[in-house]
Design an enzyme around this catalytic site. Structure first.
Site, PDB file in Angstrom:
ATOM      1  N   HIS A 119       0.890  -1.197   0.163  1.00 30.97           N
ATOM      2  CA  HIS A 119       0.155  -0.033  -0.112  1.00 30.97           C
ATOM      3  C   HIS A 119       0.935   1.261   0.063  1.00 30.97           C
ATOM      4  O   HIS A 119       1.327   1.536   0.822  1.00 30.97           O
ATOM      5  CB  HIS A 119      -0.783   0.003   1.315  1.00 30.97           C
ATOM      6  CG  HIS A 119      -2.004  -0.988   1.157  1.00 30.97           C
ATOM      7  ND1 HIS A 119      -3.129  -0.873   1.997  1.00 30.97           N
ATOM      8  CD2 HIS A 119      -2.306  -2.010   0.532  1.00 30.97           C
ATOM      9  CE1 HIS A 119      -4.107  -1.800   1.638  1.00 30.97           C
ATOM     10  NE2 HIS A 119      -3.304  -2.600   0.772  1.00 30.97           N
ATOM     11  N   TYR A 173      -9.171   5.168   7.837  1.00 32.74           N
ATOM     12  CA  TYR A 173      -9.330   5.381   9.321  1.00 32.74           C
ATOM     13  C   TYR A 173     -10.070   6.698   9.471  1.00 32.74           C
ATOM     14  O   TYR A 173      -9.951   7.697   9.008  1.00 32.74           O
ATOM     15  CB  TYR A 173      -8.079   5.795   9.964  1.00 32.74           C
ATOM     16  CG  TYR A 173      -6.875   4.817  10.252  1.00 32.74           C
ATOM     17  CD1 TYR A 173      -6.704   4.103  11.361  1.00 32.74           C
ATOM     18  CD2 TYR A 173      -6.138   4.472   9.086  1.00 32.74           C
ATOM     19  CE1 TYR A 173      -5.721   3.325  11.466  1.00 32.74           C
ATOM     20  CE2 TYR A 173      -5.141   3.357   9.334  1.00 32.74           C
ATOM     21  CZ  TYR A 173      -5.075   2.854  10.327  1.00 32.74           C
ATOM     22  OH  TYR A 173      -3.917   1.944  10.299  1.00 32.74           O
ATOM     23  N   LYS A 205       0.839  -0.610  15.166  1.00 32.22           N
ATOM     24  CA  LYS A 205       2.526  -0.552  15.600  1.00 32.22           C
ATOM     25  C   LYS A 205       2.889  -1.734  16.462  1.00 32.22           C
ATOM     26  O   LYS A 205       4.213  -2.140  16.549  1.00 32.22           O
ATOM     27  CB  LYS A 205       2.890   0.610  16.378  1.00 32.22           C
ATOM     28  CG  LYS A 205       2.714   1.744  15.387  1.00 32.22           C
ATOM     29  CD  LYS A 205       4.122   1.786  14.557  1.00 32.22           C
ATOM     30  CE  LYS A 205       3.929   2.919  13.180  1.00 32.22           C
ATOM     31  NZ  LYS A 205       4.138   2.238  11.860  1.00 32.22           N
ATOM     32  N   TYR A 257       3.746   6.355  10.287  1.00 30.45           N
ATOM     33  CA  TYR A 257       3.068   5.348   9.783  1.00 30.45           C
ATOM     34  C   TYR A 257       3.774   4.355   9.200  1.00 30.45           C
ATOM     35  O   TYR A 257       3.562   3.132   9.316  1.00 30.45           O
ATOM     36  CB  TYR A 257       1.919   5.753   9.066  1.00 30.45           C
ATOM     37  CG  TYR A 257       0.666   4.685   8.798  1.00 30.45           C
ATOM     38  CD1 TYR A 257      -0.327   4.619   9.731  1.00 30.45           C
ATOM     39  CD2 TYR A 257       0.796   3.959   7.710  1.00 30.45           C
ATOM     40  CE1 TYR A 257      -1.282   3.482   9.502  1.00 30.45           C
ATOM     41  CE2 TYR A 257      -0.319   3.140   7.326  1.00 30.45           C
ATOM     42  CZ  TYR A 257      -1.389   2.731   8.555  1.00 30.45           C
ATOM     43  OH  TYR A 257      -2.121   1.852   8.250  1.00 30.45           O
ATOM     44  N   PRO A 268      -4.378  -0.164  18.960  1.00 31.65           N
ATOM     45  CA  PRO A 268      -4.099  -0.868  17.609  1.00 31.65           C
ATOM     46  C   PRO A 268      -4.008   0.374  16.550  1.00 31.65           C
ATOM     47  O   PRO A 268      -3.682   0.159  15.247  1.00 31.65           O
ATOM     48  CB  PRO A 268      -5.267  -1.815  17.358  1.00 31.65           C
ATOM     49  CG  PRO A 268      -6.121  -1.537  18.317  1.00 31.65           C
ATOM     50  CD  PRO A 268      -5.486  -0.921  19.309  1.00 31.65           C
TER      51      PRO A 268
HETATM   52  C1  PHB Z   1      -6.060  -4.903  10.792  1.00 30.30           C
HETATM   53  O1  PHB Z   1      -5.913  -5.090   9.479  1.00 30.30           O
HETATM   54  O2  PHB Z   1      -6.436  -5.527  11.354  1.00 30.30           O
HETATM   55  C2  PHB Z   1      -5.593  -3.488  11.266  1.00 30.30           C
HETATM   56  C3  PHB Z   1      -5.086  -2.431  10.485  1.00 30.30           C
HETATM   57  C4  PHB Z   1      -4.703  -1.222  10.757  1.00 30.30           C
HETATM   58  C5  PHB Z   1      -4.636  -1.031  12.367  1.00 30.30           C
HETATM   59  C6  PHB Z   1      -5.332  -1.992  13.093  1.00 30.30           C
HETATM   60  C7  PHB Z   1      -5.480  -2.980  12.529  1.00 30.30           C
HETATM   61  O3  PHB Z   1      -4.350   0.179  12.435  1.00 30.30           O
END
Ligand code: PHB
Ligand code: APR
Length: 389
Positions: free
Chosen positions: A72, A200, A296, A384, A292
């Protein structure tokens, strides 16, 4: 039994460290309290930094990841029902790879088994002893029998609830913690992901995240009350709430379907200092937890492994303990930066129970600034994709 390094915990940290040490001829034994089936059945996050991938390559466990992982180059953020993209590649010349932690763990198990590494699954009552002496050892129960392994070092890769951190004397250790007043309700569904890149979302009802595992497996999360019962969230209710929180163009095209996994997880920031005591070294979740938001957790565990593996390699090659002595300081410097970033992502995207309209305006202006400022986007992007090891 005798070995050089006893690794307590066979999650991603313990398995990766084991594989790397074995590749340099440093004998080690992994003691995992759960069955293999249990360990590889856990659903966790799935965004890997380039540094993590390099470590998995170094360990010789990247074949499937190189084939099946999704690169990505960007990530979407949204607020007030409107999304914008952060171009990670353009801003940092790096990207991230989406590949589930569950798959990383499976790949590590397979590789260790193939190279005849030693993992005791279902190892019960694991206890480190004499860490303060020149002859540490670890005892455990296996198939009802008492076992003892003498070693040079014990590494605690046994997660937040493990035994390792708890044996460090209270006067030696300082812990720092923030518990967030909400949880994440996550589902897996065998549907095509709504977006090619992650979204997000900040929304008045709370945070939402659209992620994925592969072309026909989506992973979605919404912020929920910690007291909420999973039974209150049938699939229909989940999809309705998710659609409200995602930007409207994504909500309009989302394909819904039955969930194949559903759970609520609490969010916590936690750091313990130092990350070692005498012959004991802590790695990954045993020493620190991040919420989460930003994914990280695994990446931090891997940078700990990087520092510890290199320090142990140096020690066994030359007898030089300098890098081992600096392990905690080096690891913590990166840990705190990721702790800050995860806290910032969490604070910027979630709705807090006591949130006033002033706080909402601050969040909105933070995100508006991010949308329009390359400087602000670069800060997010650099963190990130992962700070250097
Ligand atoms: C996930 O795909 O489970 C996932 C992706 C990004 C995050 C947290 C979890 O920030
Ligand atoms: N004895 C032996 N094993 C134990 C013990 C114990 N007393 N206590 C816990 N374990 C095992 C757990 O069963 C688990 O398999 O230790 C392992 C720890 O694994 P994780 O919790 O996955 O932690 P870690 O390997 O550090 O992985 C990094 O970062 O944010 C997270 O999701 C991310 O889990 C990932 C983690």
């Amino acid at each position: 039994m005798n070995t050089k390094v006893v690794i307590i915990g066979g999650g991603p940290s313990g398995l990766l460290l084991s594989k790397l040490l074995s590749s340099k001829g440093i004998d080690n034994i992994v003691l995992e309290k759960q069955s293999k089936k249990h360990v590889i059945g856990r659903v966790r996050a799935g965004v890997l930094e380039n540094g993590t991938i390099e470590m998995l390559r170094l360990a010789g466990v990247s074949q499937r990841l190189d084939k099946e992982g999704f690169m990505h180059d960007g990530v979407f953020l949204s607020f007030k029902n409107h999304g914008f993209r952060i171009d990670l590649k353009k801003l940092t010349n790096k990207n991230v790879t989406v590949y589930g932690q569950t798959e990383v763990t499976k790949d590590l198990y397979d590789a260790i088994e193939k190279s005849n590494g030693i993992i005791f699954n279902n190892a019960k009552e694991v206890i480190p002893h004499e860490i303060n002496s020149k002859n540490p050892f670890v005892t455990f129960k296996y198939n009802g029998l008492e076992k003892k392994i003498s070693c040079d070092f014990v590494v605690g890769c046994d997660g937040y609830h493990g035994i390792s951190r708890k044996i460090i004397p209270k006067e030696v250790i300082t812990t720092y913690e923030r518990v967030y007043p909400f949880g994440w309700l996550g589902i897996l569904s065998e549907t095509p992901p709504v977006s090619e890149e992650l979204i997000y979302a900040n929304h008045g009802n709370g945070f939402a995240l659209a992620s994925m595992r592969n072309k026909n497996l989506s992973r979605y999360y919404i912020q929920t009350d910690l007291k909420d019962d999973i039974e209150n969230w049938n699939d229909k209710k989940f999809w309705e709430e998710l659609k409200k929180r995602l930007p409207s163009d994504a909500a309009d095209r989302i394909i819904t379907g039955p969930s194949i996994e559903k759970s609520i997880a609490p969010l916590r920031s936690f750091v313990c200092e130092p990350m070692n005591w005498k012959s004991l070294y802590l790695v990954g979740d045993a020493a620190h937890i991040v919420p989460p938001t930003g994914a990280k957790g695994l990446n931090l565990a891997v940078s700990d492994v990087f520092y510890l593996y290199n320090a142990m390699k140096e020690f066994y090659l030359s007898g030089n303990k300098d890098s081992l002595n600096k392990y905690s300081q080096k690891a913590l410097s990166r840990v705190w930066k990721a702790t800050r970033f995860s806290w910032w992502m969490t604070t910027t995207f979630h709705k807090f129970p006591e949130q006033s309209s002033f706080d909402q305006h601050i969040q909105d202006s933070e995100l508006e600034y991010l949308e329009n400022s390359i400087a602000s986007q670069t800060v997010l992007a650099e963190n990130y994709v992962g700070l250097p090891f």
